[in-house]
Motif scaffolding. Structure first.
Motif, PDB file in Angstrom:
ATOM      1  N   SER A  74       0.813  -1.219   0.000  1.00  0.00           N
ATOM      2  CA  SER A  74       0.000   0.000   0.000  1.00  0.00           C
ATOM      3  C   SER A  74       0.847   1.269   0.000  1.00  0.00           C
ATOM      4  CB  SER A  74      -0.923   0.018   1.225  1.00  0.00           C
ATOM      5  OG  SER A  74      -0.178   0.130   2.427  1.00  0.00           O
ATOM      6  N   LEU A  75       2.157   1.115   0.090  1.00  0.00           N
ATOM      7  CA  LEU A  75       3.030   2.284   0.198  1.00  0.00           C
ATOM      8  C   LEU A  75       3.040   3.082  -1.098  1.00  0.00           C
ATOM      9  CD1 LEU A  75       5.178   3.911   1.780  1.00  0.00           C
ATOM     10  CD2 LEU A  75       6.900   2.382   0.792  1.00  0.00           C
ATOM     11  N   GLY A  76       2.617   4.330  -1.007  1.00  0.00           N
ATOM     12  CA  GLY A  76       2.698   5.222  -2.155  1.00  0.00           C
ATOM     13  C   GLY A  76       1.713   4.883  -3.240  1.00  0.00           C
ATOM     14  N   SER A  77       0.484   5.311  -3.105  1.00  0.00           N
ATOM     15  CA  SER A  77      -0.522   5.027  -4.120  1.00  0.00           C
ATOM     16  C   SER A  77      -0.546   6.132  -5.168  1.00  0.00           C
ATOM     17  CB  SER A  77      -1.907   4.882  -3.484  1.00  0.00           C
ATOM     18  OG  SER A  77      -2.287   6.094  -2.848  1.00  0.00           O
ATOM     19  N   GLY A  78      -0.936   5.760  -6.385  1.00  0.00           N
ATOM     20  CA  GLY A  78      -1.066   6.746  -7.444  1.00  0.00           C
ATOM     21  C   GLY A  78       0.271   7.185  -8.020  1.00  0.00           C
ATOM     22  N   LEU A  79       0.215   8.179  -8.875  1.00  0.00           N
ATOM     23  CA  LEU A  79       1.406   8.695  -9.556  1.00  0.00           C
ATOM     24  C   LEU A  79       1.894   9.958  -8.865  1.00  0.00           C
ATOM     25  CD1 LEU A  79       3.374   8.478 -11.940  1.00  0.00           C
ATOM     26  CD2 LEU A  79       1.766   9.860 -13.283  1.00  0.00           C
ATOM     27  N   TYR A  80       3.159   9.968  -8.531  1.00  0.00           N
ATOM     28  CA  TYR A  80       3.760  11.165  -7.939  1.00  0.00           C
ATOM     29  C   TYR A  80       5.254  11.155  -8.223  1.00  0.00           C
ATOM     30  CZ  TYR A  80       4.875   7.884  -4.113  1.00  0.00           C
ATOM     31  OH  TYR A  80       5.317   6.803  -3.378  1.00  0.00           O
ATOM     32  N   VAL A  81       5.863  12.325  -8.136  1.00  0.00           N
ATOM     33  CA  VAL A  81       7.303  12.450  -8.324  1.00  0.00           C
ATOM     34  C   VAL A  81       7.979  11.893  -7.084  1.00  0.00           C
ATOM     35  CG1 VAL A  81       9.211  14.057  -8.694  1.00  0.00           C
ATOM     36  CG2 VAL A  81       7.003  14.451  -9.815  1.00  0.00           C
ATOM     37  N   ASP A  82       8.847  10.908  -7.293  1.00  0.00           N
ATOM     38  CA  ASP A  82       9.429  10.128  -6.199  1.00  0.00           C
ATOM     39  C   ASP A  82      10.950  10.154  -6.342  1.00  0.00           C
ATOM     40  OD1 ASP A  82       9.575   8.436  -4.021  1.00  0.00           O
ATOM     41  OD2 ASP A  82       9.106   6.617  -5.160  1.00  0.00           O
ATOM     42  N   VAL A 134      10.038  -2.052 -13.254  1.00  0.00           N
ATOM     43  CA  VAL A 134       9.914  -2.195 -11.805  1.00  0.00           C
ATOM     44  C   VAL A 134      10.457  -0.942 -11.128  1.00  0.00           C
ATOM     45  CG1 VAL A 134      10.596  -3.522  -9.770  1.00  0.00           C
ATOM     46  CG2 VAL A 134      10.091  -4.708 -11.922  1.00  0.00           C
ATOM     47  N   HIS A 135       9.617  -0.329 -10.320  1.00  0.00           N
ATOM     48  CA  HIS A 135      10.010   0.871  -9.578  1.00  0.00           C
ATOM     49  C   HIS A 135      10.136   0.538  -8.096  1.00  0.00           C
ATOM     50  CE1 HIS A 135      10.386   4.975  -8.289  1.00  0.00           C
ATOM     51  NE2 HIS A 135       9.240   4.960  -7.644  1.00  0.00           N
ATOM     52  N   GLU A 136      11.167   1.071  -7.470  1.00  0.00           N
ATOM     53  CA  GLU A 136      11.416   0.834  -6.041  1.00  0.00           C
ATOM     54  C   GLU A 136      10.853   1.984  -5.221  1.00  0.00           C
ATOM     55  OE1 GLU A 136      15.555   0.955  -6.351  1.00  0.00           O
ATOM     56  OE2 GLU A 136      15.747  -0.952  -7.413  1.00  0.00           O
ATOM     57  N   ARG A 137      10.130   1.651  -4.189  1.00  0.00           N
ATOM     58  CA  ARG A 137       9.649   2.680  -3.273  1.00  0.00           C
ATOM     59  C   ARG A 137      10.305   2.481  -1.917  1.00  0.00           C
ATOM     60  NH1 ARG A 137       3.411   3.794  -5.386  1.00  0.00           N
ATOM     61  NH2 ARG A 137       4.139   5.162  -7.053  1.00  0.00           N
ATOM     62  N   TRP A 138      10.800   3.595  -1.381  1.00  0.00           N
ATOM     63  CA  TRP A 138      11.631   3.582  -0.184  1.00  0.00           C
ATOM     64  C   TRP A 138      10.987   4.381   0.935  1.00  0.00           C
ATOM     65  CZ3 TRP A 138      16.348   1.012  -0.961  1.00  0.00           C
ATOM     66  CH2 TRP A 138      16.721   0.809  -2.301  1.00  0.00           C
ATOM     67  N   VAL A 139      11.396   4.072   2.156  1.00  0.00           N
ATOM     68  CA  VAL A 139      11.099   4.926   3.301  1.00  0.00           C
ATOM     69  C   VAL A 139      12.436   5.401   3.863  1.00  0.00           C
ATOM     70  CG1 VAL A 139       8.901   3.838   3.847  1.00  0.00           C
ATOM     71  CG2 VAL A 139      10.985   2.951   4.882  1.00  0.00           C
ATOM     72  N   TYR A 140      12.438   6.596   4.431  1.00  0.00           N
ATOM     73  CA  TYR A 140      13.674   7.222   4.885  1.00  0.00           C
ATOM     74  C   TYR A 140      13.608   7.486   6.381  1.00  0.00           C
ATOM     75  CZ  TYR A 140      14.506   7.961  -0.090  1.00  0.00           C
ATOM     76  OH  TYR A 140      14.694   7.771  -1.432  1.00  0.00           O
ATOM     77  N   ASP A 141      14.590   6.969   7.101  1.00  0.00           N
ATOM     78  CA  ASP A 141      14.720   7.229   8.523  1.00  0.00           C
ATOM     79  C   ASP A 141      15.687   8.397   8.675  1.00  0.00           C
ATOM     80  OD1 ASP A 141      15.579   7.256  11.243  1.00  0.00           O
ATOM     81  OD2 ASP A 141      14.984   5.161  11.473  1.00  0.00           O
ATOM     82  N   ALA A 142      15.139   9.592   8.926  1.00  0.00           N
ATOM     83  CA  ALA A 142      15.963  10.798   8.977  1.00  0.00           C
ATOM     84  C   ALA A 142      16.942  10.776  10.147  1.00  0.00           C
ATOM     85  CB  ALA A 142      15.076  12.035   9.059  1.00  0.00           C
ATOM     86  N   HIS A 164      10.812   9.501 -11.674  1.00  0.00           N
ATOM     87  CA  HIS A 164      12.201   9.975 -11.671  1.00  0.00           C
ATOM     88  C   HIS A 164      12.282  11.280 -12.478  1.00  0.00           C
ATOM     89  CE1 HIS A 164      13.636   6.370  -9.691  1.00  0.00           C
ATOM     90  NE2 HIS A 164      13.056   5.613 -10.603  1.00  0.00           N
ATOM     91  N   PHE A 165      11.558  12.279 -12.029  1.00  0.00           N
ATOM     92  CA  PHE A 165      11.406  13.519 -12.801  1.00  0.00           C
ATOM     93  C   PHE A 165      12.738  14.217 -13.036  1.00  0.00           C
ATOM     94  CE2 PHE A 165       9.854  17.720 -13.906  1.00  0.00           C
ATOM     95  CZ  PHE A 165       8.690  17.449 -14.616  1.00  0.00           C
ATOM     96  N   GLY A 166      13.628  14.174 -12.057  1.00  0.00           N
ATOM     97  CA  GLY A 166      14.932  14.810 -12.235  1.00  0.00           C
ATOM     98  C   GLY A 166      15.728  14.147 -13.346  1.00  0.00           C
ATOM     99  N   GLU A 198       7.487  20.837  -4.769  1.00  0.00           N
ATOM    100  CA  GLU A 198       7.524  20.277  -3.424  1.00  0.00           C
ATOM    101  C   GLU A 198       8.404  19.024  -3.388  1.00  0.00           C
ATOM    102  OE1 GLU A 198       4.500  18.523   0.024  1.00  0.00           O
ATOM    103  OE2 GLU A 198       3.706  19.298  -1.855  1.00  0.00           O
ATOM    104  N   ALA A 199       8.302  18.193  -4.423  1.00  0.00           N
ATOM    105  CA  ALA A 199       9.121  16.981  -4.485  1.00  0.00           C
ATOM    106  C   ALA A 199      10.601  17.334  -4.542  1.00  0.00           C
ATOM    107  CB  ALA A 199       8.729  16.143  -5.703  1.00  0.00           C
ATOM    108  N   PHE A 200      10.949  18.394  -5.271  1.00  0.00           N
ATOM    109  CA  PHE A 200      12.346  18.790  -5.359  1.00  0.00           C
ATOM    110  C   PHE A 200      12.836  19.398  -4.041  1.00  0.00           C
ATOM    111  CE2 PHE A 200      12.133  18.136  -9.909  1.00  0.00           C
ATOM    112  CZ  PHE A 200      13.436  17.772 -10.216  1.00  0.00           C
ATOM    113  N   ALA A 201      11.961  20.054  -3.299  1.00  0.00           N
ATOM    114  CA  ALA A 201      12.350  20.595  -1.995  1.00  0.00           C
ATOM    115  C   ALA A 201      12.705  19.456  -1.035  1.00  0.00           C
ATOM    116  CB  ALA A 201      11.215  21.446  -1.426  1.00  0.00           C
TER     117      ALA A 201
END
Length: 246
Positions: A74-82, A134-142, A164-166, A198-201
């Motif tokens: 369920s992590l990250g639904s829909g299309l977004y800049v990741d 295949v796209h990888e979705r990650w979580v980040y522990d700051a 991968h907009f960049g 916002e994604a680039f920030a």
């Protein structure tokens, strides 16, 4: 019409044996020359009979479970800049696996999605140069600076380009990616631009730090992970890759 058997009687033609192989895309021509055949329905290479020594190097490993240990579908639904932090560019799950193991992962992810994009529902289209990737979705522990793999998702080429907009900008595909983002999400131009900004920030903040990779989702499934490049070497690896240096 049934053909005669060796004993003079008639019967159905023998069914060709299929011994499945794990053939990375980059090695398909080599495997074909060695005797491998392609099953378009299963979308997989196979040996037409046992005992073909030249194909033994691609002998299939056990199939992976359709839900990897710790995976969050369920992590990250829909299309977004990741965007991936620049310190982690070109150091991902695929780069840390042997090509044959990545083929196993790719096959499992695309098969469980029915070989359609899990974001927009598109199917492969050779004429449109649209493939299932295949796209990888990650979580980040700051706090610990750990980038953890938590989901693998089947996406079409256009959706993958948006995530991968960049990299799309580097490749001169920004206009196409922006149009696809609006088309799939039904955002207007100003809303889509705000989303990208916002994604680039977020990316800029994360790129100030060096992250370690947690690929336990793969290793806990029995997949051998190759040593990742040292964290301090990743920025240079990214620069050389983008500039086309060896």
């Amino acid at each position: 019409m049934p053909r005669p058997r060796d004993d003079g009687t008639r019967g159905e033609p023998p069914v060709e044996e299929r011994i499945w192989l794990d053939v990375p895309f980059a090695e398909k021509d080599e495997a074909k020359a060695a005797g491998a055949r392609w099953d378009g329905t299963a979308r997989r290479w196979y040996a037409p009979r046992a005992g073909i020594a030249a194909l033994e190097r691609w002998a299939a490993a056990p199939e992976l479970p359709t839900l990897l240990p710790g995976e969050d579908r369920s992590l990250g639904s829909g299309l977004y800049v990741d965007l991936v932090p620049s310190s982690c560019w070109f150091t991902n799950a695929r780069s840390c696996l042997e090509p044959r193991d990545w083929e196993r992962v790719r096959r499992m992810v695309t098969a469980r999605a029915g070989n359609v994009c899990e974001i927009c529902g598109a199917e492969p289209d050779r004429a449109q140069q649209r493939w299932m990737e295949v796209h990888e979705r990650w979580v980040y522990d700051a706090r610990l600076r750990v980038q953890t793999l938590r989901r693998l998702i089947c996406v079409c080429t256009p959706c993958h380009t948006v995530t991968h907009f960049g990299y799309a900008q580097v490749r001169g595909l920004e206009r196409q990616a922006f149009a696809h983002l609006m088309s799939v999400t039904e955002m207007g131009p100003s809303q889509a631009r705000a989303h990208v900004d916002e994604a680039f920030a977020v990316w800029e903040e994360r790129s100030r730090h060096v992250w370690s990779l947690d690929l336990s989702m793969l290793t806990d499934a029995g997949i051998r992970v190759l040593p990742a490049p040292r964290a301090r070497d990743r920025v240079d690896t990214a620069r050389r890759t983008l500039e086309g240096e060896p």
